[in-house]
Each structure stands twice: as structure tokens, then as C-alpha cells.
Design a protein around this motif. Structure first.
Motif, short mmCIF file in Angstrom:
data_model
loop_
_atom_site.label_atom_id
_atom_site.label_comp_id
_atom_site.label_asym_id
_atom_site.label_seq_id
_atom_site.Cartn_x
_atom_site.Cartn_y
_atom_site.Cartn_z
N ILE A 1 0.86 -1.19 0.00
CA ILE A 1 0.00 0.00 0.00
C ILE A 1 0.89 1.23 0.00
O ILE A 1 1.87 1.30 0.74
CB ILE A 1 -0.93 -0.01 1.24
N ARG A 2 0.54 2.21 -0.83
CA ARG A 2 1.34 3.43 -0.92
C ARG A 2 0.64 4.58 -0.20
O ARG A 2 -0.57 4.72 -0.26
CB ARG A 2 1.55 3.82 -2.39
N LYS A 3 1.43 5.40 0.45
CA LYS A 3 0.95 6.66 1.01
C LYS A 3 0.68 7.60 -0.16
O LYS A 3 1.49 7.67 -1.08
CB LYS A 3 2.05 7.30 1.88
N THR A 4 -0.44 8.32 -0.14
CA THR A 4 -0.75 9.23 -1.24
C THR A 4 -0.61 10.69 -0.84
O THR A 4 -0.93 11.58 -1.63
CB THR A 4 -2.17 8.98 -1.78
N GLY A 5 -0.15 10.94 0.37
CA GLY A 5 0.01 12.31 0.82
C GLY A 5 0.73 12.32 2.16
O GLY A 5 1.12 11.26 2.67
N PRO A 6 0.89 13.50 2.72
CA PRO A 6 1.63 13.60 3.99
C PRO A 6 0.84 13.03 5.16
O PRO A 6 -0.39 12.95 5.13
CB PRO A 6 1.83 15.11 4.15
N VAL A 7 1.58 12.62 6.19
CA VAL A 7 0.97 12.15 7.43
C VAL A 7 0.39 13.37 8.17
O VAL A 7 1.00 14.43 8.21
CB VAL A 7 2.02 11.44 8.32
#
Length: 158
Positions: free
Chosen positions: A43-49
Motif C-alpha cells: 500500500i502506498r501513502k498518497t500524501g503527507p501524514v
């Protein structure tokens, strides 16, 4: 700190959410666990935490934060126990400021934002949400951190 702006919004989709009481050390451990879960499941992060602290209490001399960690991801996924999937996270009518520099000075940005809210007779209705735009890769980079801060306010004029 930069200019304080009004009526900003923050919208994220397919957001992994974890809200619980944690010490600063446990927050770091949870971030590592989330990173590992994402990696293990492709799973990829699509934006900042994004993080929000709702309350802080002291437990055994250590601050215990009631905190939420939000991580936008590239798809809906079956999450481990304790985590939730928020299909949409949408914060509207927020007061916004960008904090550039050491996160130890973040409280100053909050103080200025809260003073702005008070001076403009606005009513705060959410915790502050910190969007980590530029995260440090080492302790030397702490002074280069960039954090966007959003605080939701009531759009009504009372």
C-alpha cells in the motif's frame, strides 16, 4: 511563521486512522508499525501524514497524548485491529498557518493562531491538525521541517 489564512480546507481520501492515548515514544513506534503494515501489504501513502492531539495528560511523569494519526493511502484496505479506514476526511472553514523550522517551536505557531481566532471572534471547533509537509530524515534536518497547521472554526457568525 507565515501568514495566517482563513477558510482553508483539507480533504483526504482513503485514510488510515489510529486514535489512542500514547506517549511520544509510542507515537514513534506506531508510525513505524504503520509504515511496516503499508510496506508489507504493498500500500502506498498518497500524501503527507497528518496528526492531531486532542488532549494531554500526565501519567508517571510522562505526557500521555490522546492523539490521532491519519495516513492517506492509495486504496481501501483491510486494516489491523485498532485502525479505522476513513473514506473521506474533510476539514472545512479552517484557520491555517505554515510552520517552518524546528517542531519544538510549533507551540508558538499555535499561540499565534489561537490569538488570531480570539481577536477575530472565531469559535474553534476542532483540534489542530498538523500536516507534515517536509519531514526530517535526521536530527540535523529538524530546523528545516515544514508543518501546515489547520484548526477548524465555526463558519457561523454569532
Amino acid at each position: 511563521m507565515g501568514v495566517i489564512e482563513r477558510d482553508k480546507s483539507l480533504r483526504l481520501e482513503n485514510v488510515l486512522s489510529l486514535r489512542k492515548k500514547m506517549t511520544q515514544q509510542e507515537v514513534q513506534q506506531e508510525m513505524m508499525k504503520i509504515g511496516k503494515f503499508l510496506q508489507d501489504n504493498g500500500i502506498r501513502k498518497t500524501g503527507p501524514v497528518v496528526t492531531a492531539t486532542f488532549a494531554v495528560e500526565t501519567d508517571n511523569e510522562q505526557p500521555l497524548m490522546d492523539m490521532e494519526i491519519l495516513v492517506p493511502i492509495d486504496r481501501k484496505a483491510e486494516l489491523p485491529e485498532g485502525y479505522r479506514l476513513k473514506e473521506v476526511f474533510h476539514l472545512l472553514h479552517a484557520v491555517y498557518a505554515r510552520h517552518e523550522g524546528n517542531p519544538n517551536m510549533l507551540q508558538n505557531t499555535y499561540n499565534e493562531m489561537l490569538a488570531y481566532i480570539q481577536q477575530n471572534n472565531l469559535q474553534q471547533i476542532t483540534a489542530g491538525y498538523n500536516v507534515n509537509i517536509k519531514e526530517p530524515k535526521s536530527a540535523q534536518e529538524l530546523d528545516d521541517m515544514v508543518i501546515d497547521v489547520y484548526i477548524g472554526v465555526n463558519p457561523s457568525i454569532l
